[in-house]
Design an enzyme around this catalytic site. Structure first.
Site, PDB file in Angstrom:
ATOM      1  N   GLN A   1      -4.761  -1.378   9.433  1.00 27.27           N
ATOM      2  CA  GLN A   1      -4.616  -2.714   8.833  1.00 27.27           C
ATOM      3  C   GLN A   1      -5.239  -3.778   9.744  1.00 27.27           C
ATOM      4  O   GLN A   1      -4.968  -3.809  10.949  1.00 27.27           O
ATOM      5  CB  GLN A   1      -3.122  -2.997   8.574  1.00 27.27           C
ATOM      6  CG  GLN A   1      -2.844  -4.300   7.842  1.00 27.27           C
ATOM      7  CD  GLN A   1      -3.396  -4.344   6.408  1.00 27.27           C
ATOM      8  OE1 GLN A   1      -3.578  -3.318   5.760  1.00 27.27           O
ATOM      9  NE2 GLN A   1      -3.677  -5.525   5.922  1.00 27.27           N
TER      10      GLN A   1
ATOM     11  N   ASP B   1     -11.196   2.571   3.502  1.00 28.09           N
ATOM     12  CA  ASP B   1     -11.503   1.147   3.319  1.00 28.09           C
ATOM     13  C   ASP B   1     -12.990   0.948   3.020  1.00 28.09           C
ATOM     14  O   ASP B   1     -13.381  -0.121   2.543  1.00 28.09           O
ATOM     15  CB  ASP B   1     -11.178   0.364   4.602  1.00 28.09           C
ATOM     16  CG  ASP B   1      -9.778  -0.239   4.597  1.00 28.09           C
ATOM     17  OD1 ASP B   1      -9.343  -0.699   3.528  1.00 28.09           O
ATOM     18  OD2 ASP B   1      -9.142  -0.252   5.673  1.00 28.09           O
TER      19      ASP B   1
ATOM     20  N   LYS C   1       0.842  -1.207   0.000  1.00 27.66           N
ATOM     21  CA  LYS C   1       0.000   0.000   0.000  1.00 27.66           C
ATOM     22  C   LYS C   1       0.876   1.257   0.000  1.00 27.66           C
ATOM     23  O   LYS C   1       0.602   2.216  -0.714  1.00 27.66           O
ATOM     24  CB  LYS C   1      -0.958  -0.020   1.200  1.00 27.66           C
ATOM     25  CG  LYS C   1      -2.054  -1.059   1.050  1.00 27.66           C
ATOM     26  CD  LYS C   1      -2.865  -1.306   2.321  1.00 27.66           C
ATOM     27  CE  LYS C   1      -3.791  -2.506   2.094  1.00 27.66           C
ATOM     28  NZ  LYS C   1      -4.649  -2.821   3.253  1.00 27.66           N
TER      29      LYS C   1
HETATM   30  N1  GUN Z   1      -6.514  -6.726   5.853  1.00 26.61           N
HETATM   31  C1  GUN Z   1      -6.695  -7.489   4.734  1.00 26.61           C
HETATM   32  N2  GUN Z   1      -7.299  -6.771   3.781  1.00 26.61           N
HETATM   33  C2  GUN Z   1      -7.510  -5.533   4.292  1.00 26.61           C
HETATM   34  C3  GUN Z   1      -8.092  -4.337   3.760  1.00 26.61           C
HETATM   35  O1  GUN Z   1      -8.574  -4.275   2.622  1.00 26.61           O
HETATM   36  N3  GUN Z   1      -8.108  -3.281   4.615  1.00 26.61           N
HETATM   37  C4  GUN Z   1      -7.615  -3.339   5.870  1.00 26.61           C
HETATM   38  N4  GUN Z   1      -7.691  -2.244   6.622  1.00 26.61           N
HETATM   39  N5  GUN Z   1      -7.071  -4.434   6.382  1.00 26.61           N
HETATM   40  C5  GUN Z   1      -7.022  -5.515   5.606  1.00 26.61           C
END
Ligand code: GUN
Length: 279
Positions: A96, A119, A52
């Site tokens: 996350q 998200d 990311k």
């Molecule tokens: N953990 C796995 N996929 C995601 C996601 O799309 N967003 C977040 N915040 N955590 C994750």
């Protein structure tokens, strides 16, 4: 000829478009900052978080990292989120997941300001999606809609069957396909006659979390198949919820694993970050 839907290519195109957009915004004095919060150092989460941050750097978004130890108390994370909510230099907040078991994930998701919730997990954004109001879209389902549209696949009027009903994929996927005028069925582990239900699909979205579960008897001739799964097979190779080799001669289009849905999730996260300043 089967069409292999290239998620890597489409995600690169989207990131390139966003890069041009952030350059124009920067020239107009508008910067974008994503706060990336990680609690503990789960290796899989570290990989995701690094990807990311890399995507942010490419697109021209500042990623500001906040790392808390595995032992951090829930209140510490809540305080950090509140500080980021009120910091005008932070546009988007990503915490996350998963979080350590002593921290209530729902509580953290609800603490993030809906206007910084890139998200799309906050109940306010989930509600906005269902009633057709503007809000942040959950990244994986939004990426799937982009993949379909940019591959020339019509959704309106089509029988769309989603297998899986999670809050992150199945449910928002249903809302998005409905918004695109699809006829939507959500099937799941308790669905009776799953094969027959799946065989109704013009567009079959599979997010069940079971390795190579979907074989040719689940597929209508000429269907479009989107595979959200990610597993390792018996030879250690990545594979999806769909048995690609078994279905590939029956479908009109299919996403591979890897290189299908996966790369789209981060591209749509980047899009949501840019969306914070478009409004
Ligand atoms: N953990 C796995 N996929 C995601 C996601 O799309 N967003 C977040 N915040 N955590 C994750």
């Amino acid at each position: 000829m089967v069409q292999i839907i290239d998620g890597k290519l489409v995600s690169s195109q989207i990131k390139e478009e966003l890069r041009e957009e952030t350059a124009r915004l920067k020239a107009a004095g508008i910067d974008i900052c994503l706060a990336v919060v990680q609690v503990g150092n789960d290796p899989a989460s570290t990989v995701y978080v690094n990807n990311k941050k890399k995507a942010c750097a490419f697109v021209g978004i500042e990623s500001r990292a906040f790392e808390l130890p595995e032992s951090a108390a829930e209140i510490e994370l809540l305080n950090l989120v509140e500080q980021l909510n009120t910091d005008p230099s932070v546009n988007g907040i990503l915490v996350q997941l998963p979080l350590p078991p002593h921290i209530n994930e729902d509580k953290i998701i609800r603490a993030i300001s809906p206007d910084k919730d890139v998200d799309g997990f906050h109940p306010v954004n989930v509600g906005r999606l269902w009633i057709g109001e503007q809000g942040f879209l959950s990244c994986t389902p939004a990426g799937i809609v982009q993949l379909l549209k940019r591959s020339g696949i019509e959704i309106a009027g089509k029988e769309c069957v989603i297998i899986g009903r999670s809050n992150i994929v199945g449910k928002p996927m249903a809302a998005l396909l409905l918004r695109e005028h699809g006829t939507v069925t959500v099937a799941h582990s308790r669905t009776e006659n799953l094969k027959e239900v799946a065989r109704r699909a013009d567009i079959l979205i599979v997010a069940i979390g079971k390795k190579k579960f979907i074989q040719s008897e689940y597929i209508k001739d000429g269907a479009v198949v989107i595979d959200v799964g990610m597993h390792r097979d018996e030879n250690g190779r990545l594979c999806g919820d769909v048995d690609f080799e078994d279905v590939k001669d029956k479908v009109s289009a299919i996403t591979p694993v890897p290189g299908g849905v996966g790369p789209m999730t981060i591209a749509m996260l980047m899009n949501n970050c840019v969306e914070t300043v478009r409004r």
